[in-house]
Design a protein around this motif. Structure first.
Motif, PDB file in Angstrom:
ATOM      1  N   VAL A   5      -9.479   4.223   5.163  1.00  0.00           N
ATOM      2  CA  VAL A   5      -8.460   3.806   4.189  1.00  0.00           C
ATOM      3  C   VAL A   5      -7.936   2.415   4.528  1.00  0.00           C
ATOM      4  O   VAL A   5      -7.726   1.580   3.642  1.00  0.00           O
ATOM      5  N   THR A   6      -7.754   2.131   5.821  1.00  0.00           N
ATOM      6  CA  THR A   6      -7.299   0.808   6.246  1.00  0.00           C
ATOM      7  C   THR A   6      -8.327  -0.257   5.889  1.00  0.00           C
ATOM      8  O   THR A   6      -7.977  -1.315   5.353  1.00  0.00           O
ATOM      9  N   LEU A   7      -9.597   0.008   6.168  1.00  0.00           N
ATOM     10  CA  LEU A   7     -10.655  -0.945   5.809  1.00  0.00           C
ATOM     11  C   LEU A   7     -10.745  -1.119   4.297  1.00  0.00           C
ATOM     12  O   LEU A   7     -10.968  -2.239   3.810  1.00  0.00           O
ATOM     13  N   LEU A   8     -10.566  -0.053   3.559  1.00  0.00           N
ATOM     14  CA  LEU A   8     -10.564  -0.134   2.101  1.00  0.00           C
ATOM     15  C   LEU A   8      -9.416  -1.014   1.618  1.00  0.00           C
ATOM     16  O   LEU A   8      -9.590  -1.856   0.726  1.00  0.00           O
ATOM     17  N   ALA A   9      -8.239  -0.848   2.199  1.00  0.00           N
ATOM     18  CA  ALA A   9      -7.078  -1.660   1.813  1.00  0.00           C
ATOM     19  C   ALA A   9      -7.324  -3.138   2.105  1.00  0.00           C
ATOM     20  O   ALA A   9      -6.989  -4.008   1.287  1.00  0.00           O
ATOM     21  N   ILE A  10      -7.931  -3.434   3.248  1.00  0.00           N
ATOM     22  CA  ILE A  10      -8.242  -4.821   3.583  1.00  0.00           C
ATOM     23  C   ILE A  10      -9.246  -5.393   2.580  1.00  0.00           C
ATOM     24  O   ILE A  10      -9.073  -6.498   2.063  1.00  0.00           O
ATOM     25  N   GLY A  11     -10.279  -4.617   2.291  1.00  0.00           N
ATOM     26  CA  GLY A  11     -11.291  -5.069   1.327  1.00  0.00           C
ATOM     27  C   GLY A  11     -10.711  -5.301  -0.052  1.00  0.00           C
ATOM     28  O   GLY A  11     -11.023  -6.307  -0.710  1.00  0.00           O
ATOM     29  N   VAL A  12      -9.858  -4.408  -0.500  1.00  0.00           N
ATOM     30  CA  VAL A  12      -9.223  -4.560  -1.817  1.00  0.00           C
ATOM     31  C   VAL A  12      -8.368  -5.820  -1.836  1.00  0.00           C
ATOM     32  O   VAL A  12      -8.374  -6.569  -2.815  1.00  0.00           O
ATOM     33  N   GLY A  13      -7.641  -6.081  -0.759  1.00  0.00           N
ATOM     34  CA  GLY A  13      -6.807  -7.275  -0.690  1.00  0.00           C
ATOM     35  C   GLY A  13      -7.609  -8.555  -0.720  1.00  0.00           C
ATOM     36  O   GLY A  13      -7.194  -9.550  -1.321  1.00  0.00           O
ATOM     37  N   PHE A  14      -8.779  -8.545  -0.088  1.00  0.00           N
ATOM     38  CA  PHE A  14      -9.630  -9.732  -0.098  1.00  0.00           C
ATOM     39  C   PHE A  14     -10.296  -9.938  -1.451  1.00  0.00           C
ATOM     40  O   PHE A  14     -10.476 -11.072  -1.887  1.00  0.00           O
ATOM     41  N   LEU A  15     -10.654  -8.847  -2.111  1.00  0.00           N
ATOM     42  CA  LEU A  15     -11.379  -8.954  -3.387  1.00  0.00           C
ATOM     43  C   LEU A  15     -10.467  -9.095  -4.596  1.00  0.00           C
ATOM     44  O   LEU A  15     -10.817  -9.756  -5.568  1.00  0.00           O
ATOM     45  N   LYS A  16      -9.323  -8.467  -4.568  1.00  0.00           N
ATOM     46  CA  LYS A  16      -8.385  -8.475  -5.704  1.00  0.00           C
ATOM     47  C   LYS A  16      -7.091  -9.174  -5.305  1.00  0.00           C
ATOM     48  O   LYS A  16      -6.010  -8.596  -5.342  1.00  0.00           O
ATOM     49  N   ARG A  17      -7.187 -10.441  -4.975  1.00  0.00           N
ATOM     50  CA  ARG A  17      -6.068 -11.203  -4.417  1.00  0.00           C
ATOM     51  C   ARG A  17      -4.845 -11.263  -5.327  1.00  0.00           C
ATOM     52  O   ARG A  17      -3.724 -11.319  -4.869  1.00  0.00           O
ATOM     53  N   HIS A  18      -5.063 -11.276  -6.626  1.00  0.00           N
ATOM     54  CA  HIS A  18      -3.970 -11.464  -7.587  1.00  0.00           C
ATOM     55  C   HIS A  18      -3.442 -10.145  -8.156  1.00  0.00           C
ATOM     56  O   HIS A  18      -2.501 -10.148  -8.934  1.00  0.00           O
ATOM     57  N   SER A  19      -4.046  -9.046  -7.807  1.00  0.00           N
ATOM     58  CA  SER A  19      -3.743  -7.767  -8.440  1.00  0.00           C
ATOM     59  C   SER A  19      -2.458  -7.131  -7.908  1.00  0.00           C
ATOM     60  O   SER A  19      -2.286  -6.937  -6.693  1.00  0.00           O
ATOM     61  N   ALA A  20      -1.576  -6.792  -8.827  1.00  0.00           N
ATOM     62  CA  ALA A  20      -0.344  -6.090  -8.448  1.00  0.00           C
ATOM     63  C   ALA A  20      -0.672  -4.673  -7.969  1.00  0.00           C
ATOM     64  O   ALA A  20      -0.025  -4.157  -7.050  1.00  0.00           O
ATOM     65  N   LEU A  21      -1.673  -4.045  -8.578  1.00  0.00           N
ATOM     66  CA  LEU A  21      -2.083  -2.707  -8.159  1.00  0.00           C
ATOM     67  C   LEU A  21      -2.642  -2.729  -6.730  1.00  0.00           C
ATOM     68  O   LEU A  21      -2.354  -1.842  -5.931  1.00  0.00           O
ATOM     69  N   ALA A  22      -3.407  -3.764  -6.415  1.00  0.00           N
ATOM     70  CA  ALA A  22      -3.934  -3.908  -5.049  1.00  0.00           C
ATOM     71  C   ALA A  22      -2.791  -4.100  -4.059  1.00  0.00           C
ATOM     72  O   ALA A  22      -2.795  -3.512  -2.969  1.00  0.00           O
ATOM     73  N   SER A  23      -1.798  -4.899  -4.429  1.00  0.00           N
ATOM     74  CA  SER A  23      -0.632  -5.103  -3.557  1.00  0.00           C
ATOM     75  C   SER A  23       0.092  -3.788  -3.316  1.00  0.00           C
ATOM     76  O   SER A  23       0.476  -3.482  -2.183  1.00  0.00           O
ATOM     77  N   PHE A  24       0.266  -2.998  -4.372  1.00  0.00           N
ATOM     78  CA  PHE A  24       0.937  -1.703  -4.233  1.00  0.00           C
ATOM     79  C   PHE A  24       0.145  -0.780  -3.312  1.00  0.00           C
ATOM     80  O   PHE A  24       0.719  -0.118  -2.439  1.00  0.00           O
ATOM     81  N   PHE A  25      -1.183  -0.746  -3.481  1.00  0.00           N
ATOM     82  CA  PHE A  25      -2.026   0.108  -2.646  1.00  0.00           C
ATOM     83  C   PHE A  25      -1.924  -0.302  -1.176  1.00  0.00           C
ATOM     84  O   PHE A  25      -1.759   0.545  -0.289  1.00  0.00           O
ATOM     85  N   ILE A  26      -1.985  -1.596  -0.907  1.00  0.00           N
ATOM     86  CA  ILE A  26      -1.900  -2.077   0.469  1.00  0.00           C
ATOM     87  C   ILE A  26      -0.518  -1.772   1.054  1.00  0.00           C
ATOM     88  O   ILE A  26      -0.406  -1.340   2.199  1.00  0.00           O
ATOM     89  N   LEU A  27       0.529  -1.987   0.266  1.00  0.00           N
ATOM     90  CA  LEU A  27       1.879  -1.655   0.738  1.00  0.00           C
ATOM     91  C   LEU A  27       2.005  -0.171   1.057  1.00  0.00           C
ATOM     92  O   LEU A  27       2.647   0.207   2.046  1.00  0.00           O
ATOM     93  N   LEU A  28       1.404   0.666   0.238  1.00  0.00           N
ATOM     94  CA  LEU A  28       1.440   2.109   0.490  1.00  0.00           C
ATOM     95  C   LEU A  28       0.747   2.452   1.806  1.00  0.00           C
ATOM     96  O   LEU A  28       1.272   3.221   2.620  1.00  0.00           O
ATOM     97  N   VAL A  29      -0.419   1.858   2.029  1.00  0.00           N
ATOM     98  CA  VAL A  29      -1.143   2.090   3.287  1.00  0.00           C
ATOM     99  C   VAL A  29      -0.323   1.593   4.473  1.00  0.00           C
ATOM    100  O   VAL A  29      -0.189   2.291   5.490  1.00  0.00           O
ATOM    101  N   LEU A  30       0.239   0.391   4.352  1.00  0.00           N
ATOM    102  CA  LEU A  30       1.070  -0.158   5.418  1.00  0.00           C
ATOM    103  C   LEU A  30       2.264   0.752   5.709  1.00  0.00           C
ATOM    104  O   LEU A  30       2.591   1.027   6.872  1.00  0.00           O
ATOM    105  N   TRP A  31       2.908   1.225   4.646  1.00  0.00           N
ATOM    106  CA  TRP A  31       4.089   2.060   4.820  1.00  0.00           C
ATOM    107  C   TRP A  31       3.743   3.377   5.518  1.00  0.00           C
ATOM    108  O   TRP A  31       4.451   3.811   6.430  1.00  0.00           O
ATOM    109  N   VAL A  32       2.662   4.016   5.093  1.00  0.00           N
ATOM    110  CA  VAL A  32       2.267   5.288   5.709  1.00  0.00           C
ATOM    111  C   VAL A  32       1.933   5.079   7.180  1.00  0.00           C
ATOM    112  O   VAL A  32       2.372   5.850   8.039  1.00  0.00           O
TER     113      VAL A  32
END
Length: 124
Positions: A5-32
């Protein structure tokens, strides 16, 4: 599973730099990972200091702001895990607001934070 899940979050952040949904997903992973982490070496020490507020004043290495917030949460009856959830929410909200204010690539900034500096913060 957590590593995937952590690697997925990193990959999503690199690929979808402008996406609000990607930011939310990464924040959720960070928070957990930050708020619900009970398996690090310092957890019991910080939990002890939280549950014994009179010992947290001198020589614990905690800043005045952290001590103030922990004292308020302790007085309100929160346990240490709930306190960590509050600290995680506040810290990550500030990080996100800063990233969003100074760049259009908030998801990318959060992914970079997740790569290395985040794990130093989780332990402390």
């Amino acid at each position: 599973m957590g590593s995937l899940v952590t690697l997925l979050a990193i990959g999503v952040g690199f690929l979808k730099r402008h996406s609000a949904l990607a930011s939310f997903f990464i924040l959720l992973v960070l928070w957990v990972l930050f708020s619900l982490n009970t398996g690090n070496a310092d957890y019991q020490g910080y939990e002890y200091l939280y549950n014994n507020q009179m010992f947290a004043i001198a020589g614990s290495g905690q800043t005045a702001g952290y001590q103030f917030l922990s004292n308020i949460c302790y007085q309100l009856g929160f346990d240490y895990l709930q306190f960590k959830c509050i600290v995680g929410t506040l810290g990550l909200a500030l990080l996100f607001l800063f990233a969003r204010r100074y760049t259009n690539n908030a998801a990318f900034v959060l992914a970079l934070y997740l790569v290395i500096p985040f794990f130093y913060d989780v332990v402390q």
